[in-house]
Design an enzyme around this catalytic site. Structure first.
Site, PDB file in Angstrom:
ATOM      1  N   LYS A  81       1.043  -1.106  -0.031  1.00  0.00           N
ATOM      2  CA  LYS A  81      -0.015   0.052   0.036  1.00  0.00           C
ATOM      3  C   LYS A  81       0.901   1.566  -0.008  1.00  0.00           C
ATOM      4  O   LYS A  81       2.011   1.491   0.691  1.00  0.00           O
ATOM      5  CB  LYS A  81      -0.846   0.089   1.176  1.00  0.00           C
ATOM      6  CG  LYS A  81      -1.839   1.124   1.315  1.00  0.00           C
ATOM      7  CD  LYS A  81      -2.977   0.771   0.387  1.00  0.00           C
ATOM      8  CE  LYS A  81      -4.086   1.802   0.228  1.00  0.00           C
ATOM      9  NZ  LYS A  81      -3.744   2.820  -0.844  1.00  0.00           N
ATOM     10  N   LYS A 105       4.589   2.535   8.442  1.00  0.00           N
ATOM     11  CA  LYS A 105       3.546   3.408   8.733  1.00  0.00           C
ATOM     12  C   LYS A 105       2.345   2.561   8.735  1.00  0.00           C
ATOM     13  O   LYS A 105       1.448   2.541   9.681  1.00  0.00           O
ATOM     14  CB  LYS A 105       3.109   4.377   7.479  1.00  0.00           C
ATOM     15  CG  LYS A 105       2.138   5.476   7.792  1.00  0.00           C
ATOM     16  CD  LYS A 105       1.783   6.441   6.690  1.00  0.00           C
ATOM     17  CE  LYS A 105       3.181   7.262   6.417  1.00  0.00           C
ATOM     18  NZ  LYS A 105       3.000   8.236   5.368  1.00  0.00           N
ATOM     19  N   LYS A 117       5.656   2.134  -2.938  1.00  0.00           N
ATOM     20  CA  LYS A 117       5.667   3.516  -3.397  1.00  0.00           C
ATOM     21  C   LYS A 117       6.155   3.394  -4.881  1.00  0.00           C
ATOM     22  O   LYS A 117       6.655   2.592  -5.566  1.00  0.00           O
ATOM     23  CB  LYS A 117       6.577   4.299  -2.483  1.00  0.00           C
ATOM     24  CG  LYS A 117       5.904   5.773  -2.307  1.00  0.00           C
ATOM     25  CD  LYS A 117       5.080   5.884  -1.437  1.00  0.00           C
ATOM     26  CE  LYS A 117       4.874   7.421  -0.999  1.00  0.00           C
ATOM     27  NZ  LYS A 117       3.728   7.725  -0.093  1.00  0.00           N
TER      28      LYS A 117
END
Length: 432
Positions: A81, A105, A117
């Site tokens: 994610k 995170k 990312k």
């Protein structure tokens, strides 16, 4: 779509700093918790790195070749994610660092996700709306076998927005068999409300920044009322953080974005500035109720709270000693480098780390993913209540661990995040 370009370092210096930062932060926490050596090896590298080169026809008929990236760092806790950004500094090393931050995170937030990312190396201000749509759709097509609603779920990031995500979702769903198309709507998050998006997702990151500041003040018996704050980056995150802080009685006194810096010690009205940027190509300079400020003097502004909400490596050893704020709330990913952080901590400045401070965005993305997956529609008040609860849980864990272990908030956040991933590996084992 507002282009953000603040850091004056070369691209090579920026990227090296980002990777150095994330690895030093990781290794420091891993040493403290005595992370198993084998798990340290796994978490020190990425799982997959995708680089795609693709042609797009421009408005004038010429073909331009673009390079896109997607780095998938770790998926021990669930699907990858993380955002996709459109910026000249995007390359494989930058994507690696940002993907690793996303792993920490999502783990810290207690979400069933890993970290990823990526993005495209371009300056979106140089392309028309139609060109950006074609670039986005062609990039999505090139990535199609490497993303998916249960595998890797992109979201907006720097210079991308809900429109970008709508193009991505439509393109991806168009490549699926007809019977599967609507079932793949949650391949991306951050979509517009009318296209499967979550009501309130636009403000989730900035709202989370505000909440962590508010929770910190409450834990330290301080009030937000009359606190002065400065914001670097007045895009989605900076605006919404400022919006909610002002509602609590705090006062915005300085803002910096790609156009320059402005200041008014008596206060800058957030909504007035936001409306001004909409008619001024997104820039804050020239706002009537302020005076221009040299960019180099922005971080020297008198304030209680500083919110870097633009790009990485903005607070460094060169300017950390000049910062007047006693609280840094990291709205951006990696805005404070290791050297700058050491100076701030030595001066007694508190830093609410990025993996906690700006986690409202990925928490909101998780809610949108669930909403699409379950065929539901959540109302704004329900979304806000869920954000309050989720971010408070994370904040309390980090704050209490920090106090118990007598360490800074970033190291505490990393220890909690890495321990959760370590537990998953210990329970599952390593294949084969």
């Amino acid at each position: 779509m507002t282009t953000v370009t603040l850091n004056k370092q070369s691209k090579k210096a920026k990227v090296k700093g980002m990777m150095d930062n994330v690895m030093e932060q990781f290794n420091s926490a891993a040493d403290y918790i005595e992370l198993h050596p084998n798990i340290r090896k796994i978490l020190s590298i990425t799982n997959n790195e995708i680089v795609v080169h693709f042609p797009v026809k421009m408005d004038n008929g010429d073909v331009e070749i673009f390079t896109g990236y997607r780095v998938q760092h770790n998926n021990a806790l669930g699907p990858y994610k993380g955002g996709l950004r459109y910026h000249p500094t995007v390359d494989i090393d930058a994507a690696r660092a940002l993907a690793m931050w996303m792993t920490w995170k999502t783990s810290l937030a207690g979400l069933p996700y890993g970290g990823g990312k990526g993005g495209i190396q371009l300056d979106p201000s140089k392309y028309s709306h139609g060109e950006l749509e074609r670039i986005t759709r062609r990039f999505t097509f090139a990535l199609a076998d490497n993303i998916g609603p249960e595998h890797d779920i992109p979201a907006p990031d720097v210079n991308t927005n809900s429109q970008t995500m709508a193009w991505m979702a439509d393109t991806y769903m168009s490549t699926r068999p007809p019977a599967e198309r609507t079932a793949n709507q949650h391949v991306v998050t951050g979509k517009p409300d009318g296209s499967g998006g979550l009501e309130g997702r636009d403000r989730a990151t900035g709202y989370g920044v505000f909440l962590t500041i508010k929770f910190w003040c409450e834990r330290n018996n301080e009030k937000l009322e009359n606190k002065k704050f400065i914001v670097q980056g007045f895009g989605n995150v900076g605006y919404w953080a400022s919006h909610f802080l002002e509602k609590e009685g705090a006062k915005l006194v300085a803002v910096q974005d790609a156009s320059g810096s402005i200041r008014n010690s008596n206060g800058i009205k957030v909504e007035d500035l936001f409306n001004y940027t909409k008619i001024n190509n997104g820039g804050v300079t020239g706002f009537p109720e302020s005076f221009d400020l040299d960019n180099e003097k922005f971080f020297t502004s008198e304030c209680d709270i500083c919110i870097p909400a633009a790009l990485g490596n903005q607070i460094t050893k060169e300017n950390a000693s000049l910062i007047k704020a006693k609280l840094i709330a990291e709205g951006a990913n990696g805005p404070t480098n290791v050297e700058g952080e050491k100076i701030l901590l030595e001066r007694g400045v508190t830093i609410i780390p990025d993996i906690l401070c700006n986690s409202g965005g990925v928490v909101g993305s998780y809610f949108e993913w669930l909403q699409n997956r379950n065929g539901e529609l959540w109302q704004l008040d329900e979304v806000i209540a869920k954000l309050d609860k989720k971010i408070l849980e994370s904040f309390n864990k980090v704050f209490e661990y920090s106090n118990r272990e007598s360490m800074d908030l970033r190291t505490a956040a990393y220890c909690i995040a890495i321990k959760r991933i370590e537990k998953a590996y210990i329970q599952r084992g390593i294949f084969p």
